[in-house]
Design an enzyme around this catalytic site. Structure first.
Site, PDB file in Angstrom:
ATOM      1  NE  ARG A   1      -4.089  -2.067   1.820  1.00 19.44           N
ATOM      2  CZ  ARG A   1      -4.920  -2.609   2.682  1.00 19.44           C
ATOM      3  NH1 ARG A   1      -4.722  -2.460   3.990  1.00 19.44           N
ATOM      4  NH2 ARG A   1      -5.953  -3.305   2.270  1.00 19.44           N
TER       5      ARG A   1
ATOM      6  CE  LYS B   1     -22.216 -18.907   3.220  1.00 16.90           C
ATOM      7  NZ  LYS B   1     -22.551 -18.360   4.531  1.00 16.90           N
TER       8      LYS B   1
ATOM      9  N   GLY C   1     -10.223  -9.867  -2.399  1.00 19.82           N
ATOM     10  CA  GLY C   1      -9.104 -10.421  -1.644  1.00 19.82           C
ATOM     11  C   GLY C   1      -8.685 -11.799  -2.138  1.00 19.82           C
TER      12      GLY C   1
ATOM     13  N   GLY D   1     -13.293  -3.869  -0.267  1.00 23.98           N
ATOM     14  CA  GLY D   1     -14.658  -3.355  -0.111  1.00 23.98           C
ATOM     15  C   GLY D   1     -15.049  -2.331  -1.163  1.00 23.98           C
TER      16      GLY D   1
HETATM   17  P1  ADP Z   1     -13.187 -12.564  -3.048  1.00 22.88           P
HETATM   18  O1  ADP Z   1     -12.470 -12.443  -1.722  1.00 22.88           O
HETATM   19  O2  ADP Z   1     -12.223 -12.520  -4.207  1.00 22.88           O
HETATM   20  O3  ADP Z   1     -14.314 -11.579  -3.197  1.00 22.88           O
HETATM   21  P2  ADP Z   1     -14.891 -14.686  -2.075  1.00 22.88           P
HETATM   22  O4  ADP Z   1     -14.470 -14.377  -0.694  1.00 22.88           O
HETATM   23  O5  ADP Z   1     -16.264 -14.344  -2.500  1.00 22.88           O
HETATM   24  O6  ADP Z   1     -13.837 -14.040  -3.127  1.00 22.88           O
HETATM   25  O7  ADP Z   1     -14.751 -16.248  -2.359  1.00 22.88           O
HETATM   26  C1  ADP Z   1     -13.579 -16.987  -2.194  1.00 22.88           C
HETATM   27  C2  ADP Z   1     -13.827 -18.305  -1.534  1.00 22.88           C
HETATM   28  O8  ADP Z   1     -14.777 -19.101  -2.229  1.00 22.88           O
HETATM   29  C3  ADP Z   1     -12.550 -19.118  -1.497  1.00 22.88           C
HETATM   30  O9  ADP Z   1     -12.164 -19.291  -0.157  1.00 22.88           O
HETATM   31  C4  ADP Z   1     -12.922 -20.440  -2.155  1.00 22.88           C
HETATM   32  O10 ADP Z   1     -12.365 -21.555  -1.509  1.00 22.88           O
HETATM   33  C5  ADP Z   1     -14.429 -20.459  -2.031  1.00 22.88           C
HETATM   34  N1  ADP Z   1     -15.038 -21.346  -3.032  1.00 22.88           N
HETATM   35  C6  ADP Z   1     -14.965 -21.275  -4.355  1.00 22.88           C
HETATM   36  N2  ADP Z   1     -15.607 -22.282  -4.950  1.00 22.88           N
HETATM   37  C7  ADP Z   1     -16.117 -23.059  -3.967  1.00 22.88           C
HETATM   38  C8  ADP Z   1     -16.887 -24.263  -3.942  1.00 22.88           C
HETATM   39  N3  ADP Z   1     -17.270 -24.880  -5.068  1.00 22.88           N
HETATM   40  N4  ADP Z   1     -17.234 -24.774  -2.729  1.00 22.88           N
HETATM   41  C9  ADP Z   1     -16.835 -24.141  -1.610  1.00 22.88           C
HETATM   42  N5  ADP Z   1     -16.119 -23.004  -1.571  1.00 22.88           N
HETATM   43  C10 ADP Z   1     -15.749 -22.467  -2.734  1.00 22.88           C
END
Ligand code: ADP
Ligand code: MG
Length: 399
Positions: free
Chosen positions: A38, A199, A357, A380
């Site tokens: 950063r 999710k 992230g 965020g």
């Molecule tokens: P970001 O931080 O880039 O916004 P998210 O936090 O929304 O991404 O999602 C990342 C998480 O989703 C990872 O920890 C990954 O393991 C999980 N993930 C991806 N595909 C699956 C799956 N099929 N089942 C369970 N977890 C999953």
């Protein structure tokens, strides 16, 4: 996106006082800064202003002190790291407004740099108190915001100051806004979005916004399971939000109306237990998932089809990994599609922007990050931008 002023619009700033909002919310361990990314991000802005002869006062927050002084959250702790990155001596000032800051300004020579104390030691910061902003502004001649990562908050040093001082985007802010503008503001079409992650519930607003903006919506990760379930697929033990299947259907309906093609995987990688290279690992059609299996990644045939989609596109925005990429081999789809996107970007046929992230970690893991057009590290703020929300810190610069 509206127009905003940049450092190119500054006149002669010799001896003038620049109040510069940066991101110094650095990861620390035992009083030591463990990652200086950063600081590096804002170094060009800081050094450019110093090089032009301004007296540069850095404003930043650190942690969540909740409007009170806290010895463990003082920005004095980051001075060594800031000096190291900038290659210059930097003064620390234990206030953000008032006579102590005025005195420091008197001591600083043109081209000198100081870090002011953690802005969140004062309640006026997060409350965006006009009196607080005015008091900070009193010691400055102009304001530069170089912290896109804080732009989703309307705080005194992200929004308030713009009411009292001529305001400019720093180089890092400018690069972020230009990249995001190219990706969703006025993009070259066709545009694809990859949305993955765990999710649906955490990204509903993102999905709803994107269907009206992009030509192809590629859904992967755990959230794809909810969409598959909505289409009548039995997803077994997979992570799935069964209570959101109606919402998933609504999103697919809205996509249809908007002429956006939704891509769901038709083959998947499944296992009975969630572990690295489990014995039960197999690849199958989405209609063949057994009751005791979980979908942990998008399958190879689907990845190939998605790569073909990207080849027809000019712009890509990506948030969320396609599978549980932290555990092998469930990183395969994310790695393969990231490599395709990186190669197309390198060839010049694709503008690719990614953020989030876990997404940034996944693209680094794939060795693809450096070939993307732009990678946002602004967590965020990046997600709120993907939701189509107005970011107060950005809107303030555009006024
Ligand atoms: P970001 O931080 O880039 O916004 P998210 O936090 O929304 O991404 O999602 C990342 C998480 O989703 C990872 O920890 C990954 O393991 C999980 N993930 C991806 N595909 C699956 C799956 N099929 N089942 C369970 N977890 C999953
Ligand atoms: Mg995450």
């Amino acid at each position: 996106m509206g127009a905003f002023k940049t450092l190119d619009d500054l006149g002669d700033v010799t001896g003038k006082v620049a109040l510069v909002r940066v991101d110094l919310n650095l990861p620390m361990d035992g009083g030591q800064v463990t990652d200086k990314t950063r600081i590096h991000a804002s170094a060009p802005t800081i050094l450019e202003l110093a090089g032009k002869g301004a007296k540069v006062l850095l404003l930043a927050h650190f942690g969540r002190p909740g409007g009170e002084r806290s010895s463990t959250q003082s920005l004095s702790m980051v001075i060594d790291a800031v000096q190291e990155v900038l290659g210059k001596e930097v003064m620390f000032v234990p206030e953000v407004a008032g006579p102590v800051v005025a005195q420091a300004v008197g001591i600083l020579r043109p081209g000198d740099i100081a870090v002011l104390e953690n802005t969140r030691f004062w309640k006026g910061e997060e409350a965006n108190d006009p009196a607080f902003a005015k008091a900070i502004a009193a010691n400055g001649d102009f304001f530069v915001n170089d912290a896109f990562s804080a732009a989703h908050r309307a705080h005194a040093t992200t929004e308030g100051l713009t009411h009292y001082l001529p305001s400019y985007a720093g180089r890092s802010m400018q690069a972020e806004l230009e990249a995001l503008g190219k990706a969703l503001g006025d993009p070259e079409r066709p545009v694809a979005a990859v949305v993955g992650g765990a999710k649906v519930s955490s990204k509903l607003a993102v999905l709803k916004h994107l269907v009206s903006k992009v030509d192809h919506l590629i859904i992967g990760g755990g959230m794809a399971n909810t969409f598959l379930a909505a289409r009548g697929v039995d997803v077994g033990k997979s992570l799935c939000e069964h209570d959101l299947t109606d919402t998933a259907e609504e999103i697919m309906g809205a996509a249809d109306q908007a002429g956006c093609t939704v891509h769901l995987p038709y083959d998947v990688v499944v296992a009975k237990e969630f572990a690295a290279n489990p014995p039960s690992l197999r690849t199958c059609n989405v209609h063949e998932v057994a009751a005791d299996e979980m979908i942990l990644d998008v399958g190879p045939q689907a990845v190939e089809a998605l790569a073909d989609v990207l080849k027809t596109c000019r712009t890509l925005v990506w948030n969320g990994p396609l599978g549980a990429f932290e555990t092998e081999p469930f990183d395969a789809a994310t790695v393969a599609l990231a490599k395709t996107a990186a190669a197309l970007t390198k060839e010049g046929s694709l503008v690719s922007v990614a953020g989030g992230g876990d997404t940034v970690a996944a693209l680094n893991h794939a060795g693809a990050a450096q070939d993307f057009t732009y990678i946002s590290t602004a967590g965020g703020a990046f997600l709120e931008w993907m939701e189509g929300r107005e970011l107060p810190g950005v809107a303030a610069l555009e006024r």
